[in-house]
Scaffold this active site. Structure first.
Site, PDB file in Angstrom:
ATOM      1  CG  ASN A   1      51.280  50.537  15.009  1.00  0.00           C
ATOM      2  OD1 ASN A   1      52.375  50.205  14.553  1.00  0.00           O
ATOM      3  ND2 ASN A   1      50.610  49.800  15.884  1.00  0.00           N
TER       4      ASN A   1
ATOM      5  CG  HIS B   1      55.457  49.785  18.722  1.00  0.00           C
ATOM      6  ND1 HIS B   1      55.630  50.190  17.418  1.00  0.00           N
ATOM      7  CD2 HIS B   1      54.242  49.170  18.775  1.00  0.00           C
ATOM      8  CE1 HIS B   1      54.567  49.840  16.716  1.00  0.00           C
ATOM      9  NE2 HIS B   1      53.703  49.226  17.507  1.00  0.00           N
TER      10      HIS B   1
ATOM     11  CB  CYS C   1      54.937  46.389  16.607  1.00  0.00           C
ATOM     12  SG  CYS C   1      53.396  46.550  15.733  1.00  0.00           S
TER      13      CYS C   1
END
Ligand code: ACO
Length: 327
Positions: A284, A254, A114
């Site tokens: 996500n 994020h 990520c």
């Protein structure tokens, strides 16, 4: 006066397929109430069986190039941050390059989960600032849903697909990337990993049958590390650049979990009104989450020239990073 590396344009793309919490209720033992209250996610985009990562990356990159009116042939470097490449060989970056016709670029993939997009910005920043290259595309692109085990309710409710791209170029020294930092700690490797399919555990019928190629995650342990690391690295780069959270127009973390975003914002002392969240719609999307969010903010007019933007990430590895940009 020297130059900085600036983000001069952005773009994003995602599959048309939508997987809602109601859809997941039919697949695993979960509920819309659990997913919404524990993560903030209501839906995520899911690629079809004939769709793959580079397709979304190319669309996002084309959008960024068109908006900046830069021809693909002028691009010197393509960095594709991804944890879900089209295939192991060649890199997704090379596949994107060919599709764009960016024949004068070097291209490679960057694996930092990520944190991939901020790792990409950090890597490219010095190459632009020192004059090695002029135009670079940093892309975060994922089709994570093909790595997700839809019998594992602790991971399948979280991840979604999409891509975001940023075009970087030299800008005046008081603009662009003012501070950026990336960190890793491989001692957390098994908190989020996919054990099978590499050289350590080669692909066999047994590894496939036992789902070793799927993501496995110890979510609640990562949660604590994510909050701690994103907070401390954000504070560190703000201090390094002589700014405080009061100077920030927007904080783009994020999009891992709304509760992680809220906890980081609260610890940083950032007002809720400057924190951007789209997790409700995308889930996500790993390395794609920050560039998708950044492009949404720019298109919605939330970022205008002169604004100071803080971005922070955390991902498998563990990896984390923060970048401070003046637009
Ligand atoms: N539906 C219903 N119940 C569930 C679900 C679900 N989808 N998933 C887990 N549960 C249950 C568990 O089985 C457990 O039940 P038990 O108490 O009976 O054992 C209970 O809910 C609590 O489980 P936790 O894992 O403690 O739940 P938590 O509140 O921590 O939420 C989550 C889980 C959403 C995964 C959270 O921990 C999280 O977001 N972690 C961070 C993830 C992250 O940041 N990863 C790194 C970035 S991603 C990347 O790099 C690609």
């Amino acid at each position: 006066m020297g130059l900085n590396a600036g983000i001069i344009s952005t773009g994003h793309s995602y599959p048309s397929g939508v997987l809602t919490n109601a859809d997941l209720e039919k697949i695993v033992d979960t509920s819309d109430e659990w997913i919404t209250s524990r993560t903030g996610i209501k839906q995520r985009r899911k690629a079809g069986s004939d769709e793959y990562t580079s397709q979304f990356a190319v669309k996002a990159a084309r959008q960024a190039l068109e908006r900046a009116q830069i021809d693909a042939s002028e691009v010197n470097l393509i960095v594709c941050a991804t944890t879900s490449p089209d295939q192991i060989l060649p890199s997704t970056g090379c596949l994107i390059q060919a599709e764009l016709g960016a024949n004068n670029a070097a291209a490679y993939d960057l694996f930092a989960a990520c944190s991939g997009f901020l790792y990409g910005l950090t890597t490219v920043e010095s190459m632009i600032r020192t004059g090695q290259i002029k135009y670079a595309l940093v892309i975060g692109a994922e089709v994570l849903t093909k790595y997700v085990d839809y019998t594992d309710r602790s991971t399948c409710v979280i991840f979604g697909d999409g891509a975001g791209a940023a075009l970087l170029a030299p800008v005046a020294a008081d603009k662009g990337i003012l501070a950026t930092k990336i960190v890793s700690d491989g001692r957390f490797a098994e908190q989020l990993y996919s054990p099978g399919g590499g050289t350590r555990m080669g692909t066999t019928h047994e590894t496939i049958d036992s789902g070793q190629h799927f993501f496995k995650m110890k979510g609640n342990e990562l949660f604590k590390i994510a909050v701690r690391s994103m907070t401390s690295i954000s504070q560190e780069i703000l201090e390094k650049a002589n700014y405080t959270t009061d100077d920030i127009k927007l904080f783009i973390p994020h999009q891992a979990n709304q509760r992680i975003t809220d906890a980081v914002a609260q610890k940083l002392g950032v007002n809720e009104s400057v924190v951007y969240s789209n997790i409700e719609f995308h889930g996500n999307t790993s390395s794609a989450s920050i560039p998708i969010a950044l492009d949404e903010c720019i298109q919605q007019g939330k970022i205008v020239e002169g604004d100071l933007i803080l971005m922070a990430s955390f991902g498998g590895g563990a990896t984390w990073g923060a970048t401070l940009v003046r637009f």
